[in-house]
Structures are given as structure tokens and as C-alpha cells.
Enzyme design. Structure first.
Site, PDB file in Angstrom:
ATOM      1  N   CYS A 151      -0.709 -34.429   3.862  1.00 41.50           N
ATOM      2  CA  CYS A 151      -1.650 -35.559   3.962  1.00 41.50           C
ATOM      3  C   CYS A 151      -1.139 -36.840   3.305  1.00 41.50           C
ATOM      4  O   CYS A 151      -1.223 -37.934   3.885  1.00 41.50           O
ATOM      5  CB  CYS A 151      -2.998 -35.169   3.368  1.00 41.50           C
ATOM      6  SG  CYS A 151      -2.879 -34.290   1.802  1.00 41.50           S
ATOM      7  N   HIS A 243      -6.884 -40.525  -0.128  1.00 45.21           N
ATOM      8  CA  HIS A 243      -5.755 -40.670  -1.054  1.00 45.21           C
ATOM      9  C   HIS A 243      -5.347 -42.145  -1.126  1.00 45.21           C
ATOM     10  O   HIS A 243      -5.177 -42.802  -0.096  1.00 45.21           O
ATOM     11  CB  HIS A 243      -4.536 -39.882  -0.556  1.00 45.21           C
ATOM     12  CG  HIS A 243      -4.712 -38.389  -0.545  1.00 45.21           C
ATOM     13  ND1 HIS A 243      -5.723 -37.727  -1.201  1.00 45.21           N
ATOM     14  CD2 HIS A 243      -3.954 -37.416   0.030  1.00 45.21           C
ATOM     15  CE1 HIS A 243      -5.587 -36.419  -1.018  1.00 45.21           C
ATOM     16  NE2 HIS A 243      -4.532 -36.208  -0.277  1.00 45.21           N
TER      17      HIS A 243
HETATM   18  P1  NAP Z   1      -8.980 -24.054   2.128  1.00 41.27           P
HETATM   19  O1  NAP Z   1     -10.189 -24.895   2.044  1.00 41.27           O
HETATM   20  O2  NAP Z   1      -8.594 -23.231   0.957  1.00 41.27           O
HETATM   21  O3  NAP Z   1      -9.127 -23.083   3.421  1.00 41.27           O
HETATM   22  C1  NAP Z   1      -8.235 -22.047   3.684  1.00 41.27           C
HETATM   23  C2  NAP Z   1      -8.592 -21.328   4.978  1.00 41.27           C
HETATM   24  O4  NAP Z   1      -7.632 -20.290   5.218  1.00 41.27           O
HETATM   25  C3  NAP Z   1      -9.968 -20.644   4.969  1.00 41.27           C
HETATM   26  O5  NAP Z   1     -10.490 -20.631   6.272  1.00 41.27           O
HETATM   27  C4  NAP Z   1      -9.608 -19.217   4.549  1.00 41.27           C
HETATM   28  O6  NAP Z   1     -10.542 -18.249   5.029  1.00 41.27           O
HETATM   29  C5  NAP Z   1      -8.281 -19.017   5.264  1.00 41.27           C
HETATM   30  N1  NAP Z   1      -7.482 -18.002   4.596  1.00 41.27           N
HETATM   31  C6  NAP Z   1      -7.183 -17.922   3.263  1.00 41.27           C
HETATM   32  N2  NAP Z   1      -6.425 -16.812   3.015  1.00 41.27           N
HETATM   33  C7  NAP Z   1      -6.269 -16.194   4.212  1.00 41.27           C
HETATM   34  C8  NAP Z   1      -5.610 -14.999   4.612  1.00 41.27           C
HETATM   35  N3  NAP Z   1      -4.955 -14.221   3.733  1.00 41.27           N
HETATM   36  N4  NAP Z   1      -5.640 -14.668   5.930  1.00 41.27           N
HETATM   37  C9  NAP Z   1      -6.281 -15.450   6.830  1.00 41.27           C
HETATM   38  N5  NAP Z   1      -6.935 -16.574   6.507  1.00 41.27           N
HETATM   39  C10 NAP Z   1      -6.923 -16.954   5.212  1.00 41.27           C
HETATM   40  O7  NAP Z   1      -7.687 -24.942   2.464  1.00 41.27           O
HETATM   41  P2  NAP Z   1      -7.604 -26.354   3.257  1.00 41.27           P
HETATM   42  O8  NAP Z   1      -7.696 -27.472   2.310  1.00 41.27           O
HETATM   43  O9  NAP Z   1      -8.507 -26.283   4.432  1.00 41.27           O
HETATM   44  O10 NAP Z   1      -6.083 -26.350   3.753  1.00 41.27           O
HETATM   45  C11 NAP Z   1      -5.650 -25.638   4.897  1.00 41.27           C
HETATM   46  C12 NAP Z   1      -4.188 -25.991   5.178  1.00 41.27           C
HETATM   47  O11 NAP Z   1      -4.101 -27.384   5.492  1.00 41.27           O
HETATM   48  C13 NAP Z   1      -3.252 -25.772   3.976  1.00 41.27           C
HETATM   49  O12 NAP Z   1      -1.997 -25.351   4.447  1.00 41.27           O
HETATM   50  C14 NAP Z   1      -3.161 -27.149   3.342  1.00 41.27           C
HETATM   51  O13 NAP Z   1      -1.997 -27.335   2.606  1.00 41.27           O
HETATM   52  C15 NAP Z   1      -3.182 -28.019   4.592  1.00 41.27           C
HETATM   53  N6  NAP Z   1      -3.656 -29.388   4.396  1.00 41.27           N
HETATM   54  C16 NAP Z   1      -4.811 -29.656   3.711  1.00 41.27           C
HETATM   55  C17 NAP Z   1      -5.250 -30.974   3.577  1.00 41.27           C
HETATM   56  C18 NAP Z   1      -6.505 -31.334   2.842  1.00 41.27           C
HETATM   57  O14 NAP Z   1      -6.760 -32.542   2.684  1.00 41.27           O
HETATM   58  N7  NAP Z   1      -7.309 -30.379   2.399  1.00 41.27           N
HETATM   59  C19 NAP Z   1      -4.511 -31.999   4.143  1.00 41.27           C
HETATM   60  C20 NAP Z   1      -3.332 -31.710   4.845  1.00 41.27           C
HETATM   61  C21 NAP Z   1      -2.922 -30.393   4.958  1.00 41.27           C
HETATM   62  P3  NAP Z   1     -11.722 -17.591   4.106  1.00 41.27           P
HETATM   63  O15 NAP Z   1     -12.820 -18.628   4.041  1.00 41.27           O
HETATM   64  O16 NAP Z   1     -12.095 -16.399   4.883  1.00 41.27           O
HETATM   65  O17 NAP Z   1     -11.119 -17.318   2.775  1.00 41.27           O
END
Ligand code: NAP
Length: 350
Positions: A151, A243
Site C-alpha cells: 500500500c 497513509h
Molecule cells: P487481515 O485483516 O488480517 O485479514 C486476513 C484474511 O486472511 C482473513 O480473511 C483471514 O480469515 C484470512 N486468513 C488468515 N489466515 C489464514 C489461513 N491460514 N488460511 C486461509 N485464510 C487465512 O489482513 P488484511 O489487512 O486484510 O491484509 C490482507 C493482505 O493484503 C495481506 O497480505 C496484506 O499484507 C495485504 N495488504 C493489506 C493492506 C491494508 O491496508 N490492510 C494494504 C495492502 C496490502 P479469518 O477471518 O478466517 O481468520
């Protein structure tokens, strides 16, 4: 007919944003929601702690969440392609499993720096999608993996692309990153209230390495990284979304501040020329007020898809300095993924 899409990581911060932004999308429709075994088997409204400001779309409330594996996703519905919003630590093998059959548009870091995987910002390096045919040949997959940058990298790279015509030589960037960037529940409240955390694991390396790849040149069968020296310092601040980055750029040429502003204002790319549904009219918005951009007031510019730049001024050490702001879960995450997928439709890849 709309293309049907499965969302992996559908219950997380980025997964929720995908669901919100895909409501009423003219080309895409959600067919399958997948998450961890903690959520699998539950209705989406029971599995997900919905944290968007708009209500959960009715269409997904009663969908049953499935496990994030190819077999279960295939059984759950028709899928034309996949959005992955999985944690970077587990996304690698899962995305590879899906790519054997489906195009995977990923927000995770696992494959971003692989030599045959595109790292795309549609306004900046749409030609890097040519790596997909290299990847398919290398791996023998029917599908493919295309990634979107981190991001904080996306908004920086968009502003640098606008300055490339002046010859970008070196960059120093210092970030003030929002809490939603750490997912949900993310940073414990007692760590961040009344505080700034001056460390985000892996973030500085991502900003430095990804930016060089994005601004690099597609050459034969690979990307030649841009010859730019980049130094990043990343910090978590007590802001919900958006950000903010202080950027210092050394340029080969010495444009006036007005020329720099013009370069930002006039910057457009293929999404604008192709009028993609999620493309903002202006990828970069220049603010003249002395105290802008600010996360609370500027993160929703261009429906969260514009990068807002302000405080553009000469720098006594580098050439120019400015502040830039982007909505991390829209331009930095789900909006970026959707825009990439729209570009792939126009290129005949989806
Ligand atoms: P998050 O809120 O922690 O969500 C993680 C997701 O992955 C949830 O749906 C979770 O499901 C699932 N998950 C976790 N462990 C798993 C497993 N072992 N098997 C299958 N599914 C699993 O994270 P997020 O912020 O959405 O980020 C998601 C991705 O986008 C990451 O790679 C992050 O680096 C990237 N990203 C995030 C942002 C941001 O601003 N947040 C920006 C750019 C990129 P449950 O609910 O069932 O645990």
C-alpha cells in the site's frame, strides 16, 4: 455476462473492502468467499466482523464461507478469476495452487518480487503485464499470478512516475501509516494510543525494492529495475485510514515548482484513457493549501483512488520535496486489485 470472482481472505480488512467496492460493479460479481478454517462453514455475516462504514451488502450476508483451497472453492461456485487478500506469510503456495487453473490478482507480498510475476499499478507500468505470458510458459499454468504492490509503495510510485521525465535519481521517503494497514485487529490499542511506532516489519524493504521493479523496464522476458536509490523509513501512527508520506526526490533536471505541479496535475495513464470503471479521473490531485494533504480530509479523494499531493517545494539537499497521501485499503489495496483486473479485461487476460 459479468465475470465471477472468488475472494480469498474475504473476512479481513482488504477482503471486506473488496466486497464493498465490488457492489454493483459493472463487470465483476462475487461468487465465492473463502477464509481460514476459523470462518469456513459459517455464513459470512457470522464469520466476519464487518468494519466498513457502509452496511454489509445483502448479497454476501448469507453466503457460506469456504476454506481457502482449490477444491472447496471450485465446489462452492463458478469462478472466472480470484482476488487474493491472504496474509503474505501463507499466500505463496495457496496462490500457486489456484494459478494452475485461474488468474489470481493478489494483494499479498508472497510473489511480488518473483522475476516472472508482474507487480502492477495500472497507471504506471501496464506493459509489465507482458510477464504473464512468460510466467505461463515457465510454469505451465492455465492461470497466472499478478500482484499489486504494498500500500505505501503504490502512492509513492504513482507520484514518482509523474516525475520520471525529469530523471528521478534518488528518493528518501518517511511514512506515517494508518492502523488499518495492519489488518484487523491489527496493532493493540495500548501500543498506539498516545504513541507512534517507528517500525513496521518488512515495510521499508518493500518500498525500496518494489518501487524499483515497478518503475523498471520490461526487457525481453524480464524487468530491468529502475536505477534509482531509495531510502525508506516507515512508522505507524494513530490514524484509521490513509497513509501520509514525506517524500524527497533528487532529479537530474531542475524543473520549477510550477513544472513539478503541472507534471502531477497532468499525469494520466491507461486506466484514464480506457475509462476503466474504477479509474479516478485524476490519479494525482495537487492541493495548494499549506496544511494539506491530511488523512481525515483527503483520503477519500477520487473515491479513495486518487493520490493527494501537497506542500510541493524546493529541497536544499535533494531537488524537490512534497507530501503524498493515499487511502491504503482502496488505492493501496482492494481498489488497486479491482483496477488491475479491469485493465486485464481490456488486455484480454481475464
Ligand atoms: P487481515 O485483516 O488480517 O485479514 C486476513 C484474511 O486472511 C482473513 O480473511 C483471514 O480469515 C484470512 N486468513 C488468515 N489466515 C489464514 C489461513 N491460514 N488460511 C486461509 N485464510 C487465512 O489482513 P488484511 O489487512 O486484510 O491484509 C490482507 C493482505 O493484503 C495481506 O497480505 C496484506 O499484507 C495485504 N495488504 C493489506 C493492506 C491494508 O491496508 N490492510 C494494504 C495492502 C496490502 P479469518 O477471518 O478466517 O481468520
Amino acid at each position: 455476462m459479468k465475470r465471477e470472482v472468488a475472494i480469498l481472505g474475504a473476512t479481513g480488512t482488504v477482503g471486506q473492502r473488496f466486497i464493498e467496492l465490488l457492489q454493483g460493479h459493472p463487470w465483476f460479481e462475487i461468487s465465492v468467499l473463502a477464509a481460514s478454517e476459523r470462518s469456513a462453514g459459517k455464513k459470512y455475516k457470522e464469520a466476519c466482523k464487518w468494519r466498513m462504514e457502509t452496511p454489509m451488502p445483502e448479497a454476501v450476508e448469507d453466503m457460506t464461507v469456504v476454506n481457502t483451497n482449490l477444491k472447496e472453492v471450485k465446489q462452492a461456485g463458478n469462478v472466472d478469476f480470484v482476488f487474493s487478500a491472504l496474509p503474505g506469510s501463507i499466500a505463496g503456495p495457496i496462490e500457486e495452487e489456484f494459478a494452475v487453473e485461474y488468474p489470481v490478482v493478489s494483494k499479498a507480498s508472497a510473489h511480488r518480487m518473483k522475476s516472472d510475476v508482474p507487480l502492477i499499478i495500472p497507471e504506471v507500468n501496464p506493459d509489465h503485464l507482458q510477464l504473464i505470458s512468460v510466467q505461463k510458459k515457465n510454469r505451465g499454468w492455465n492461470g497466472f499470478i499478478s500482484t499489486d504492490p504494498n500500500c505505501s509503495t503504490i502512492q509513492l510510485a504513482i507520484t514518482l512516475k509523474a516525475l520520471m521525465k525529469f530523471g528521478v535519481e534518488n528518493v528518501i521517503v518517511s511514512t506515517m501509516q494508518a492502523l488499518s494497514g495492519a489488518g484487523y485487529p491489527g496493532v493493540p490499542s495500548l501500543d498506539i494510543i498516545d504513541n507512534v511506532v517507528p517500525y513496521i516489519s518488512g515495510e521499508e524493504e518493500k518500498m525500496e525494492n518494489e518501487t524499483r521493479k515497478i518503475l523498471g523496464t520490461f526487457y525481453g522476458e524480464e524487468i530491468q529495475p529502475a536505477n534509482i536509490t531509495i531510502s525508506a523509513s516507515c512508522h505507524r501512527v494513530n490514524v484509521k485510514d490513509g497513509h501520509l508520506e514525506a517524500v524527497y526526490v533528487g532529479l537530474e533536471q531542475k524543473p520549477t515548482i510550477e513544472e513539478v505541479k503541472e507534471a502531477f496535475r497532468n499525469f494520466v495513464g491507461e486506466p484514464q484513457r480506457l475509462k476503466l470503471p474504477t479509474a479516478p479521473e485524476r490519479p494525482i490531485i495537487v492541493k495548494e493549501e499549506i496544511d494539506r494533504p491530511q488523512p481525515r480530509f483527503d483520503r477519500d479523494a477520487g473515491k479513495g483512488m486518487s493520490v493527494v499531493v501537497g506542500r510541493i517545494r524546493e529541497d536544499p539537499i535533494m531537488t524537490v520535496k512534497y507530501l503524498c497521501l493515499g487511502h491504503n485499503t482502496i488505492r493501496g489495496a482492494a481498489g488497486a486489485g479491482i483496477l488491475s483486473a479491469e485493465l486485464m479485461v481490456k488486455k484480454g487476460l481475464l
